[in-house]
Design a protein around this motif. Structure first.
Motif, PDB file in Angstrom:
ATOM      1  N   ILE A 250      35.083  30.694  44.916  1.00  0.00           N
ATOM      2  CA  ILE A 250      34.382  30.462  43.659  1.00  0.00           C
ATOM      3  C   ILE A 250      35.225  31.088  42.551  1.00  0.00           C
ATOM      4  CG2 ILE A 250      32.361  31.089  42.270  1.00  0.00           C
ATOM      5  CD1 ILE A 250      31.514  29.146  44.284  1.00  0.00           C
ATOM      6  N   PHE A 251      35.346  30.384  41.422  1.00  0.00           N
ATOM      7  CA  PHE A 251      35.996  30.945  40.247  1.00  0.00           C
ATOM      8  C   PHE A 251      35.035  30.886  39.067  1.00  0.00           C
ATOM      9  CE2 PHE A 251      39.528  29.194  42.782  1.00  0.00           C
ATOM     10  CZ  PHE A 251      40.253  30.364  42.990  1.00  0.00           C
ATOM     11  N   ASN A 252      35.086  31.920  38.215  1.00  0.00           N
ATOM     12  CA  ASN A 252      34.267  31.883  37.010  1.00  0.00           C
ATOM     13  C   ASN A 252      35.009  32.495  35.834  1.00  0.00           C
ATOM     14  OD1 ASN A 252      33.329  34.785  37.994  1.00  0.00           O
ATOM     15  ND2 ASN A 252      32.690  34.600  35.848  1.00  0.00           N
ATOM     16  N   VAL A 253      34.735  31.979  34.641  1.00  0.00           N
ATOM     17  CA  VAL A 253      35.292  32.517  33.404  1.00  0.00           C
ATOM     18  C   VAL A 253      34.358  33.602  32.884  1.00  0.00           C
ATOM     19  CG1 VAL A 253      35.827  32.014  30.981  1.00  0.00           C
ATOM     20  CG2 VAL A 253      36.480  30.389  32.774  1.00  0.00           C
ATOM     21  N   ASN A 254      34.927  34.741  32.508  1.00  0.00           N
ATOM     22  CA  ASN A 254      34.178  35.806  31.838  1.00  0.00           C
ATOM     23  C   ASN A 254      34.584  35.794  30.370  1.00  0.00           C
ATOM     24  OD1 ASN A 254      33.006  37.032  34.355  1.00  0.00           O
ATOM     25  ND2 ASN A 254      35.180  37.343  34.788  1.00  0.00           N
ATOM     26  N   SER A 255      33.694  35.307  29.510  1.00  0.00           N
ATOM     27  CA  SER A 255      34.098  34.999  28.142  1.00  0.00           C
ATOM     28  C   SER A 255      34.461  36.234  27.330  1.00  0.00           C
ATOM     29  CB  SER A 255      32.998  34.203  27.437  1.00  0.00           C
ATOM     30  OG  SER A 255      31.787  34.921  27.398  1.00  0.00           O
ATOM     31  N   MET A 256      33.705  37.307  27.458  1.00  0.00           N
ATOM     32  CA  MET A 256      33.992  38.491  26.658  1.00  0.00           C
ATOM     33  C   MET A 256      35.006  39.414  27.313  1.00  0.00           C
ATOM     34  SD  MET A 256      30.411  39.427  24.766  1.00  0.00           S
ATOM     35  CE  MET A 256      29.632  38.194  23.705  1.00  0.00           C
ATOM     36  N   SER A 257      35.175  39.314  28.631  1.00  0.00           N
ATOM     37  CA  SER A 257      36.250  40.052  29.301  1.00  0.00           C
ATOM     38  C   SER A 257      37.571  39.290  29.229  1.00  0.00           C
ATOM     39  CB  SER A 257      35.907  40.294  30.773  1.00  0.00           C
ATOM     40  OG  SER A 257      34.788  41.124  30.910  1.00  0.00           O
ATOM     41  N   ARG A 258      37.492  38.025  28.843  1.00  0.00           N
ATOM     42  CA  ARG A 258      38.668  37.159  28.717  1.00  0.00           C
ATOM     43  C   ARG A 258      39.425  37.094  30.046  1.00  0.00           C
ATOM     44  NH1 ARG A 258      41.908  38.888  23.439  1.00  0.00           N
ATOM     45  NH2 ARG A 258      43.183  37.154  24.210  1.00  0.00           N
ATOM     46  N   SER A 259      38.684  36.753  31.103  1.00  0.00           N
ATOM     47  CA  SER A 259      39.274  36.741  32.440  1.00  0.00           C
ATOM     48  C   SER A 259      38.673  35.621  33.281  1.00  0.00           C
ATOM     49  CB  SER A 259      39.039  38.080  33.139  1.00  0.00           C
ATOM     50  OG  SER A 259      37.652  38.308  33.343  1.00  0.00           O
ATOM     51  N   ILE A 260      39.364  35.322  34.396  1.00  0.00           N
ATOM     52  CA  ILE A 260      38.823  34.459  35.445  1.00  0.00           C
ATOM     53  C   ILE A 260      38.734  35.292  36.716  1.00  0.00           C
ATOM     54  CG2 ILE A 260      39.138  32.411  36.880  1.00  0.00           C
ATOM     55  CD1 ILE A 260      40.700  31.133  34.632  1.00  0.00           C
ATOM     56  N   SER A 261      37.552  35.350  37.310  1.00  0.00           N
ATOM     57  CA  SER A 261      37.343  36.059  38.571  1.00  0.00           C
ATOM     58  C   SER A 261      37.327  35.065  39.722  1.00  0.00           C
ATOM     59  CB  SER A 261      36.011  36.828  38.552  1.00  0.00           C
ATOM     60  OG  SER A 261      35.991  37.797  37.530  1.00  0.00           O
ATOM     61  N   GLY A 262      37.843  35.490  40.868  1.00  0.00           N
ATOM     62  CA  GLY A 262      37.821  34.664  42.062  1.00  0.00           C
ATOM     63  C   GLY A 262      37.094  35.366  43.194  1.00  0.00           C
ATOM     64  N   TYR A 263      36.303  34.621  43.967  1.00  0.00           N
ATOM     65  CA  TYR A 263      35.512  35.193  45.060  1.00  0.00           C
ATOM     66  C   TYR A 263      35.642  34.308  46.298  1.00  0.00           C
ATOM     67  CZ  TYR A 263      33.290  37.405  41.039  1.00  0.00           C
ATOM     68  OH  TYR A 263      33.064  38.088  39.868  1.00  0.00           O
ATOM     69  N   LYS A 264      35.801  34.937  47.438  1.00  0.00           N
ATOM     70  CA  LYS A 264      35.787  34.208  48.693  1.00  0.00           C
ATOM     71  C   LYS A 264      34.344  33.963  49.105  1.00  0.00           C
ATOM     72  CE  LYS A 264      37.465  34.267  53.467  1.00  0.00           C
ATOM     73  NZ  LYS A 264      38.249  35.029  54.488  1.00  0.00           N
ATOM     74  N   ILE A 265      34.051  32.729  49.543  1.00  0.00           N
ATOM     75  CA  ILE A 265      32.708  32.386  50.019  1.00  0.00           C
ATOM     76  C   ILE A 265      32.604  32.800  51.485  1.00  0.00           C
ATOM     77  CG2 ILE A 265      31.029  30.544  50.386  1.00  0.00           C
ATOM     78  CD1 ILE A 265      32.482  28.946  48.207  1.00  0.00           C
ATOM     79  N   MET A 266      31.703  33.722  51.774  1.00  0.00           N
ATOM     80  CA  MET A 266      31.533  34.217  53.136  1.00  0.00           C
ATOM     81  C   MET A 266      30.651  33.258  53.945  1.00  0.00           C
ATOM     82  SD  MET A 266      33.470  36.679  52.599  1.00  0.00           S
ATOM     83  CE  MET A 266      33.391  37.609  54.145  1.00  0.00           C
ATOM     84  N   PRO A 267      30.682  33.335  55.282  1.00  0.00           N
ATOM     85  CA  PRO A 267      29.923  32.395  56.123  1.00  0.00           C
ATOM     86  C   PRO A 267      28.429  32.350  55.824  1.00  0.00           C
ATOM     87  CG  PRO A 267      31.508  33.588  57.447  1.00  0.00           C
ATOM     88  CD  PRO A 267      31.540  34.224  56.094  1.00  0.00           C
ATOM     89  N   THR A 268      27.862  33.464  55.380  1.00  0.00           N
ATOM     90  CA  THR A 268      26.430  33.493  55.083  1.00  0.00           C
ATOM     91  C   THR A 268      26.133  33.204  53.617  1.00  0.00           C
ATOM     92  OG1 THR A 268      26.569  35.890  54.737  1.00  0.00           O
ATOM     93  CG2 THR A 268      25.943  35.113  56.938  1.00  0.00           C
ATOM     94  N   GLY A 269      27.168  32.770  52.872  1.00  0.00           N
ATOM     95  CA  GLY A 269      26.967  32.436  51.466  1.00  0.00           C
ATOM     96  C   GLY A 269      27.259  33.571  50.506  1.00  0.00           C
ATOM     97  N   GLY A 270      27.576  34.761  51.032  1.00  0.00           N
ATOM     98  CA  GLY A 270      27.913  35.880  50.165  1.00  0.00           C
ATOM     99  C   GLY A 270      29.263  35.688  49.496  1.00  0.00           C
ATOM    100  N   LEU A 271      29.583  36.540  48.535  1.00  0.00           N
ATOM    101  CA  LEU A 271      30.834  36.447  47.785  1.00  0.00           C
ATOM    102  C   LEU A 271      31.614  37.763  47.883  1.00  0.00           C
ATOM    103  CD1 LEU A 271      29.637  34.665  44.508  1.00  0.00           C
ATOM    104  CD2 LEU A 271      30.696  33.614  46.524  1.00  0.00           C
ATOM    105  N   LYS A 272      32.935  37.655  48.061  1.00  0.00           N
ATOM    106  CA  LYS A 272      33.818  38.813  48.086  1.00  0.00           C
ATOM    107  C   LYS A 272      34.898  38.619  47.038  1.00  0.00           C
ATOM    108  CE  LYS A 272      37.119  41.276  51.025  1.00  0.00           C
ATOM    109  NZ  LYS A 272      37.788  41.288  52.362  1.00  0.00           N
ATOM    110  N   ASN A 273      34.994  39.554  46.098  1.00  0.00           N
ATOM    111  CA  ASN A 273      35.970  39.444  45.028  1.00  0.00           C
ATOM    112  C   ASN A 273      37.396  39.522  45.580  1.00  0.00           C
ATOM    113  OD1 ASN A 273      37.675  41.164  42.722  1.00  0.00           O
ATOM    114  ND2 ASN A 273      36.449  39.477  41.950  1.00  0.00           N
ATOM    115  N   VAL A 274      38.234  38.532  45.201  1.00  0.00           N
ATOM    116  CA  VAL A 274      39.602  38.481  45.711  1.00  0.00           C
ATOM    117  C   VAL A 274      40.638  38.323  44.613  1.00  0.00           C
ATOM    118  CG1 VAL A 274      38.946  37.562  47.976  1.00  0.00           C
ATOM    119  CG2 VAL A 274      39.440  35.977  46.098  1.00  0.00           C
ATOM    120  N   SER A 275      40.209  38.030  43.386  1.00  0.00           N
ATOM    121  CA  SER A 275      41.200  37.723  42.364  1.00  0.00           C
ATOM    122  C   SER A 275      40.658  37.989  40.968  1.00  0.00           C
ATOM    123  CB  SER A 275      41.612  36.243  42.466  1.00  0.00           C
ATOM    124  OG  SER A 275      42.530  35.888  41.470  1.00  0.00           O
ATOM    125  N   GLU A 276      41.562  38.347  40.056  1.00  0.00           N
ATOM    126  CA  GLU A 276      41.199  38.539  38.653  1.00  0.00           C
ATOM    127  C   GLU A 276      42.447  38.287  37.807  1.00  0.00           C
ATOM    128  OE1 GLU A 276      37.839  39.575  36.162  1.00  0.00           O
ATOM    129  OE2 GLU A 276      37.966  39.689  38.345  1.00  0.00           O
TER     130      GLU A 276
END
Length: 373
Positions: free
Chosen positions: A333-359
């Motif tokens: 999953i990727f998302n834009v953080n408008s006020m942090s001026r960043s894109i965060s990346g998360y790995k989708i875990m088997p149970t639907g959880g998210l683990k941060n992997v990128s910024e």
């Protein structure tokens, strides 16, 4: 209610600012084997008031992003947040990327190469004022303009856009505050959410790609915003409740000739300003950004498209998360953080959880939209 909505609009809009990128030669940045060696590409818009741009990031197998280059769109952005979903879309069938230029009322199209590079193909008037969201079905492209109308375009075999006669239709009123336009998967209808009226417009589309006048229905909850369509006709939609603290709700509705009917489920997530939403490729999970809570919530889509909240805080984001999307390989999953001026990346875990992997940092302050290849 208008005052509350205005507060929400301020909350979800990123502050305008300048952005400078130094570009190298394309052949030094992109290799023809990039799409093979990497797992894909992520695109977002600069949305600057002086000129709009599309920024390209390479995604590796671990979900990490690295900046590639930037392209001018040939139009102007708004210089602040668009308050919409679908401002930038990629059609893999035709290998075309489409972007709105809200600052000068135009749409831009880019040809997408197999290595993720772009070539500006055309910039054309949007058929209204302040285009904010796009949707494509086969050879039809539709835009919803913030000024209160939709307009359709025919896409030729060469990728050229031409307005479809008779396709321009009004929303419920000129101050509707649209958030998104989206085709049903079979192309039979278009759906538009209206933030200011708490309504949803459904437009039947004929065999020539011409949209009929809308069927207008109440949204069942306040401030309908982003949505996806699961299966053939199930609308999963975020409702921000004017930015009221902890009041956000995600709803599931049916779409057809009579508009949106049949509320399947309505799930509160106890967050504030839920706005953007994305769906996993298998349609098992949906993820939403909560702009004022700085979180992502996860939901499971069960039998008969009933929603179940999995985790109200599946991930903590940067400040003011907006656009969100599933990667092309369906693993992140990727998302834009408008006020942090960043894109965060998360790995989708088997149970639907998210683990941060990128910024990745240093996005334009007015960045908007996400697309993946």
């Amino acid at each position: 209610m208008r005052k509350v909505i205005n507060i929400l609009s301020i909350t979800i809009i990123a502050m305008a600012g300048s952005f400078l990128i130094s570009c190298n030669k394309l052949n030094e940045i992109f290799n023809p084997k990039d799409h093979m060696d990497n797992m894909g590409f992520v695109y977002t818009m600069g949305n600057g008031a002086d000129k709009n741009t599309v920024l390209v990031y390479k995604q590796d197998a671990n979900g990490k992003l690295s900046f590639g280059t930037v392209y001018n769109s040939g139009g102007k952005g708004l210089g602040k947040g668009l308050g919409s979903q679908g401002a930038l879309i990629l059609d893999k069938a035709s290998m075309m990327l489409y972007a709105v230029n809200a600052g000068d009322n135009t749409i831009s199209s880019f040809k997408v190469a197999s290595n993720g590079t772009l070539q500006l193909h055309q910039t054309i008037g949007s058929g209204g004022t302040m285009p904010i969201s796009l949707s494509v079905y086969k050879s039809w492209l539709y835009v919803v303009n913030g000024g209160g109308n939709i307009c359709g375009f025919k896409v030729s075999g060469m990728g050229d856009l031409s307005m479809i006669p008779g396709s321009m239709q009004k929303l419920s009123n000129g101050d509707a505050g649209p958030a998104e336009i989206l085709f049903q998967p079979d192309g039979s209808h278009l759906v538009v959410t209206e933030k200011n009226t708490n309504k949803i417009c459904t437009f039947k589309v004929n065999s020539m790609g011409v949209a009929e006048a809308p069927v207008v229905n109440p949204a069942y909850a306040e401030t309908p915003f982003g949505f996806v369509i699961a299966g053939v006709n199930q609308l999963i939609i975020t409702n921000a409740f004017g930015g009221a603290a902890g009041k956000s709700v995600i709803s599931s509705l049916s779409v057809g000739d009579n508009g949106v009917t049949g509320l399947t489920s309505s799930v509160p997530n106890m967050q504030t300003s839920v706005c953007w939403i994305t769906l996993t490729k298998d349609e098992d999970y949906a993820y939403v950004t909560n702009t004022s809570s700085n979180t992502i919530s996860s939901l499971h889509i069960g039998a008969k498209n009933r929603l179940e909240l999995v985790d109200a805080t599946a991930a903590k984001t940067g400040t003011a998360p907006i656009d969100i999307i599933v990667s092309s390989d369906a693993k992140f999953i990727f998302n834009v953080n408008s006020m942090s001026r960043s894109i965060s990346g998360y790995k989708i875990m088997p149970t639907g959880g998210l683990k941060n992997v990128s910024e990745v940092m240093d996005l334009p302050a007015s960045a908007a939209g996400l697309a993946v290849y």
